[in-house]
Design an enzyme around this catalytic site. Structure first.
Site, PDB file in Angstrom:
ATOM      1  N   GLY A  40       0.839   5.882   0.624  1.00 38.54           N
ATOM      2  CA  GLY A  40       0.099   7.131   0.700  1.00 38.54           C
ATOM      3  C   GLY A  40       0.942   8.229   0.100  1.00 38.54           C
ATOM      4  O   GLY A  40       1.709   7.990  -0.831  1.00 38.54           O
ATOM      5  N   GLY A  41       0.801   9.382   0.684  1.00 42.92           N
ATOM      6  CA  GLY A  41       1.493  10.530   0.131  1.00 42.92           C
ATOM      7  C   GLY A  41       2.986  10.525   0.398  1.00 42.92           C
ATOM      8  O   GLY A  41       3.734  11.277  -0.203  1.00 42.92           O
ATOM      9  N   LYS A  63       9.036   0.700   4.197  1.00 46.50           N
ATOM     10  CA  LYS A  63       8.404   1.911   3.692  1.00 46.50           C
ATOM     11  C   LYS A  63       9.456   2.753   2.990  1.00 46.50           C
ATOM     12  O   LYS A  63      10.475   3.098   3.590  1.00 46.50           O
ATOM     13  CB  LYS A  63       7.807   2.693   4.850  1.00 46.50           C
ATOM     14  CG  LYS A  63       7.016   3.891   4.402  1.00 46.50           C
ATOM     15  CD  LYS A  63       6.217   4.497   5.549  1.00 46.50           C
ATOM     16  CE  LYS A  63       5.162   5.439   5.015  1.00 46.50           C
ATOM     17  NZ  LYS A  63       3.817   4.932   5.040  1.00 46.50           N
ATOM     18  N   ASP A  96      -2.007  11.823  11.471  1.00 48.47           N
ATOM     19  CA  ASP A  96      -2.619  11.127  10.345  1.00 48.47           C
ATOM     20  C   ASP A  96      -3.334   9.862  10.820  1.00 48.47           C
ATOM     21  O   ASP A  96      -3.097   8.766  10.335  1.00 48.47           O
ATOM     22  CB  ASP A  96      -1.533  10.786   9.308  1.00 48.47           C
ATOM     23  CG  ASP A  96      -2.133  10.403   7.955  1.00 48.47           C
ATOM     24  OD1 ASP A  96      -3.334  10.677   7.739  1.00 48.47           O
ATOM     25  OD2 ASP A  96      -1.415   9.831   7.126  1.00 48.47           O
ATOM     26  N   GLY A 127       0.848  -1.187   0.000  1.00 51.26           N
ATOM     27  CA  GLY A 127       0.000   0.000   0.000  1.00 51.26           C
ATOM     28  C   GLY A 127       0.875   1.226   0.000  1.00 51.26           C
ATOM     29  O   GLY A 127       2.089   1.131  -0.176  1.00 51.26           O
ATOM     30  N   SER A 172       5.581   4.341  -0.721  1.00 54.38           N
ATOM     31  CA  SER A 172       4.900   3.065  -0.759  1.00 54.38           C
ATOM     32  C   SER A 172       5.480   2.122   0.280  1.00 54.38           C
ATOM     33  O   SER A 172       6.612   2.274   0.722  1.00 54.38           O
ATOM     34  CB  SER A 172       5.065   2.446  -2.140  1.00 54.38           C
ATOM     35  OG  SER A 172       4.575   3.343  -3.104  1.00 54.38           O
TER      36      SER A 172
END
Ligand SMILES: *[C@@H]1O[C@H](CO)[C@@H](O)[C@H](O)[C@H]1NC(C)=O
Ligand SMILES: *[C@@H]1O[C@H](CO)[C@@H](O)[C@H](O)[C@H]1NC(C)=O
Ligand SMILES: *[C@@H]1O[C@H](CO)[C@@H](O)[C@H](O)[C@H]1NC(C)=O
Ligand SMILES: *[C@@H]1O[C@H](CO)[C@@H](O)[C@H](O)[C@H]1NC(C)=O
Ligand SMILES: *[C@@H]1O[C@H](CO)[C@@H](O)[C@H](O)[C@H]1NC(C)=O
Ligand SMILES: *[C@@H]1O[C@H](CO)[C@@H](O)[C@H](O)[C@H]1NC(C)=O
Ligand SMILES: *[C@@H]1O[C@H](CO)[C@@H](O)[C@H](O)[C@H]1NC(C)=O
Ligand SMILES: *[C@@H]1O[C@H](CO)[C@@H](O)[C@H](O)[C@H]1NC(C)=O
Length: 823
Positions: A502-503, A521, A616, A500, A506
């Site tokens: 996000g900003g 990450k 977040d 997955g 990945s």
């Protein structure tokens, strides 16, 4: 209007003598020594001799009877300990007073009451109050401990002022954590008779006020946090003779106290039975450095440092043992005396020098010298007076200080920060003696540096090789392991299995040769130097909690920045909640996920060394392990990503619905931003769908869920809110709790939101929540929101009007009798 004194609870006292063993009473013919105690009738409190900390000084005090951690709430002989409790006696004296006699039968402490009878009894009530009553008329209270509080304010007690005598009941902090002797911090009601409390330093200087009481809102104007605690009732009483506050707990099951702490702050604490610890509700002033002169003379306060107090350069701690016990008021002492005498005979190099200290909050008690227009002249003016210890020249204003410097603060980034020139003996400032020695020094130190760095490089290489040789299992130890990029590429099979993202980049699945699964990450667009990155990663690595995903290692090579985490087999919460194909999570599991997430967040906010705001919180960042225990991921990234973080967040799809209004409007962000996001997530845990649902296939929107919750709460019809897939199978009590709580979390004004610690207590059933008010932004929202932007526009509009009126300014100074003038 007359208020009756609190009565002895049992009017038929003599009868009671025979009924029970009278272990809560001291009679004229009985006494306490050694390990003997009396216990209140319900067992809540105990009175006896105790020795705080590791000391061998004994005090008679009252402590909690049902809490294993000795927590005293009142001390009789705070200033005069006894050495041997077995030969000391606590008893009723011939004049009816309660007294403490030491081994040599000398009077150490007495209630000193104006007794009219010598026939009295003392009894410990379940409220923690020790009362001395007339034995023949027990409703006549001669003296009671609650009228003479020490550092603790218990429910039922009062803290007030007698306007006629000027005597006030004040809380006085202990001198240090092991010594109940009155310290230098007091909390007391305004001697001028208003309804505000002051915290006063050394009886002279007030550095904080609660603000006046607002009976309607049930808060002190500078302690708006009180509004989110629905567990106590405060009451204010005022007439021409006295004014005071008292409070009571709504539920007697909750053990709570206010304490004036050694660190100069007033705190409200509540006991958590399942965790066996005191949890902090709020403390004021909220920042430690706002406590006046916390670090003593020549001590400097730094909120980002540990310990917070440090001596300025050229000084050392005067009493290390006091500092270790939390009392820094003794401050620091100069290493090398100033060279003040015979200045004419001193060569330039022997003269006192000035050390420039940037970004300082300047000390109190400055003197302004007029008619000085140059820094050099200001310096000379200071140098020419032996008692001058520092100066500051800014904006053509020359300020000098004489004697000891108080209230210094490092890394001060508020207005008023300035450069302080601290006077030190020349030898304190490592000034080379001559050019020749300078050269020798330079050569020598350069050589040493080369040798040292060679050694370091060798060592690091060796360590790395060794750690790799020892196998990756070491990586799961406590330290954070640095990895090579090639290693991680290999472990993730060239970043082939994307989990997955996000900003910020990945996430890829990978595994070590020993088949430990990992998640890697890859951070994107991280404009941060290697050193800073390593520092931040090191910090994140020290944060460990069952409800936080653990960081195992990192890689920083060239432009590559990667973080290696433990792998979470069950993926993230969003897939379980929203995906049609997933097995439906039952209510119990959902509740446990809410609790676990709250624990993780509370830890980040309140229990680790520096408060970490996650920024977040959303279901995508709640990962689940094999047993569906939730673990927060991505904490600490906000700091790592710096300014880019909020930019990315606000533009990121799928995140907006969780962002607190202040994050959108660009106002300063506090931990309450996470509370908001958490609240939004709670709604989704209840409903099993996104709050901001896209139009369904039939074309009708299901409505903005949070708004629905507010209205269903009003209708008392919360059952209908539950995820339909659960078919009503949920604990309605818990459901009700979660719904109300979520509504408190998403209040527009962060002040109204609960803290994460309170959220946890509510979920654990320690606190009850009242009916939440509907935030204006939601009120404005119609049942079927056309689009999300309207929602946020309304928030922004709303936010502006609120922040001006309701902002607390916990930091108010008041000058009283003698302060601030010249030294
Ligand atoms: C102490 O005094 C109380 C009441 O005055 C009496 O009931 C009790 O028996 C006495 N106890 C002892 C040990 O003398
Ligand atoms: C109280 O005072 C009376 C008279 O002053 C005396 O006879 C008696 O012994 C005293 N009682 C006690 C317990 O000291
Ligand atoms: C002690 O009590 C007596 C009688 O109640 C009263 O007249 C006297 O003023 C009191 N003394 C003090 C110091 O309070
Ligand atoms: C209390 O009243 C005095 C006299 O009116 C005044 O000088 C002083 O500033 C007041 N103190 C506070 C804290 O308001
Ligand atoms: C507090 O005040 C007393 C007397 O005014 C003084 O002697 C003492 O040094 C002060 N304490 C500190 C820590 O400054
Ligand atoms: C407290 O009571 C006094 C006397 O009754 C009155 O003058 C004063 O205004 C009251 N203060 C407040 C804040 O109500
Ligand atoms: C405060 O004290 C008054 C008078 O003693 C009492 O009537 C009231 O119930 C107390 N209030 C609370 C909240 O404890
Ligand atoms: C030094 O400054 C102090 C405080 O301002 C002053 O009292 C003293 O007279 C000064 N001494 C000299 C030598 O100027």
């Amino acid at each position: 209007m007359m208020f009756p004194r609190i009565r002895c609870i049992f009017p038929l006292l003599p009868l009671l003598f025979n009924l029970c063993s009278a272990a809560h009473t001291i009679f004229a013919n009985s006494s306490l020594s050694g390990k003997q105690i009396i216990t209140s009738s319900g067992g809540n409190f105990v009175l006896g001799f105790f020795a705080p900390g590791n000391s061998d000084r004994y005090y008679v005090g009252i402590w909690y009877g049902k809490i294993p951690k000795l927590t005293s709430v009142w001390v009789a002989n705070r200033e005069t300990p006894v050495a041997d409790p077995s030969t000391s006696v606590f008893k009723i004296s011939t004049d009816g007073n309660l007294v403490l006699l030491d081994s040599s039968n000398a009077l150490v402490w007495s209630t000193d009451a104006n007794t009219t009878t010598n026939s009295t009894v003392a009894m410990l009530l379940d409220s923690g109050n020790l009362q001395l009553c007339d034995a023949s008329n027990p409703s006549r209270v001669v003296w009671q401990s609650m009228d003479h509080p020490t550092d603790t304010w218990l429910p039922g007690g009062r803290l007030g002022l007698n306007k006629l005598t000027g005597v006030s009941q004040r809380l006085t902090a202990w001198k240090n954590n092991d010594d109940p002797t009155p310290g230098i911090f007091n909390l007391e009601l305004d001697p001028n008779g208003t309804s505000q409390y002051f915290i006063i330093w050394n009886s002279t200087y007030s550095y904080w006020t609660s603000g006046t009481w607002n009976g309607q809102l049930q808060i002190f104007s500078h302690v708006p946090e009180m509004r989110s605690n629905y567990n106590y009732d405060f009451q204010y009483f005022n007439n021409s003779v006295e004014n005071y506050f008292n409070y009571s707990m709504k539920s007697s099951a909750i053990i709570s106290r206010f304490v004036m702490d050694v660190d100069g702050r007033i705190k409200q604490l509540t006991w958590l039975d399942d965790k066996q610890l005191w949890t902090l509700f709020w403390q004021k002033p909220d920042k430690p450095c706002l406590v006046h002169s916390l670090c003593g003379a020549f001590g400097s306060c730094n909120e980002n440092a540990m310990p917070i107090c440090q001596c300025v350069k050229g000084f050392r701690v005067r009493s290390q043992s006091d500092w270790d016990l939390g009392d820094q008021s003794g401050g620091c002492t100069r290493n090398t005396p100033l060279q003040c005498v015979d200045r004419a005979h001193l060569s330039n190099s022997q003269r006192d020098k000035f050390l420039a200290m940037d970004n300082m909050r300047l000390p109190v008690n400055s003197q302004t010298l007029n008619g000085i227009g140059r820094d050099e002249d200001c310096k000379l003016a200071c140098l020419n007076n032996c008692s001058c210890t520092a100066y500051s020249f800014s904006g053509s204003r020359c300020s000098v200080w004489h004697g000891e410097l108080f209230n210094l603060q490092d890394q001060f980034d508020e207005s008023g920060a300035s450069t302080l020139q601290l006077r030190l003996a020349a030898s304190e400032l490592s000034n080379p003696r001559s050019n020749k020695t300078l050269v020798t020094w330079a050569v020598a130190s350069a050589a040493a540096a080369v040798v040292a760095s060679l050694a370091l490089i060798l060592f690091v290489t060796w360590r790395r090789r060794r750690s790799r040789l020892m196998g990756e299992s070491k990586a799961v130890g406590s330290g954070i392991v640095p990895f090579r990029y090639s290693e991680l590429r290999h472990a993730t099979k060239n970043f082939s299995h994307r989990l997955g993202g996000g900003g910020f980049g990945s996430v890829f699945k990978g595994s070590f040769p020993n088949s430990t699964a990992i998640a890697v990450k890859r951070l994107e667009a991280l404009r941060q130097g290697e050193k800073q990155f390593r520092t931040e990663v090191g910090t994140i690595g020290t944060i460990q909690h069952v409800n936080l995903v653990r960081l195992i290692g990192f890689c920083s090579e060239g432009a590559n920045r990667l973080l290696v985490y433990e792998f979470m087999p069950k993926g993230s919460l969003d897939t379980h909640l929203f995906s049609a194909s997933a097995t439906v999570l039952n209510w119990k599991t959902r509740y446990q996920i809410a609790v676990g997430t709250a624990r993780g967040l509370t830890y980040l906010h309140e229990q680790c060394r520096d408060c970490i705001i996650h920024c977040d919180i959303k279901p995508e960042n709640i990962l689940l392990d094999d047993s569906l225990t939730p673990k927060l991921s991505d904490f600490g990234l906000a700091k790592l990503m710096g300014r880019d973080f909020s930019r990315v967040l606000t533009t990121m799809r799928g995140t907006r619905g969780y962002l607190a209004p202040e994050m959108i409007t660009g106002l300063p962000i506090t931990a309450k931003a996470d509370v908001y996001s958490y609240g939004m997530m709670l709604f989704e845990i209840v409903s099993g769908r996104r709050n901001l649902q896209e139009k369904t296939e039939e074309g009708n929107t299901a409505g903005f869920f949070p708004t629905l919750v507010f209205s269903k709460l009003m209708e008392k019809n919360i059952g209908s809110l539950l995820d339909q897939r659960l078919e009503g199978d949920a604990d309605l009590e818990e459901l009700n709790r979660v719904c109300k709580l979520a509504c408190w979390c998403v209040q527009d004004n962060e002040i109204c939101r609960s803290t994460m610690g309170q959220v946890l207590q509510v979920l654990e059933g320690f606190l009850e929540v009242s009916m939440p008010p509907i935030p204006r932004s939601l009120q404005l929202l119609t049942e079927t929101p056309e689009n999300i932007n309207f929602f946020y526009q309304s928030l922004s509009a709303n936010q502006g009007s609120q922040s001006s009126s309701d902002t607390p300014s916990g930091w108010q100074t008041r000058s009283s009798t003698t302060n601030n003038s010249s030294a």
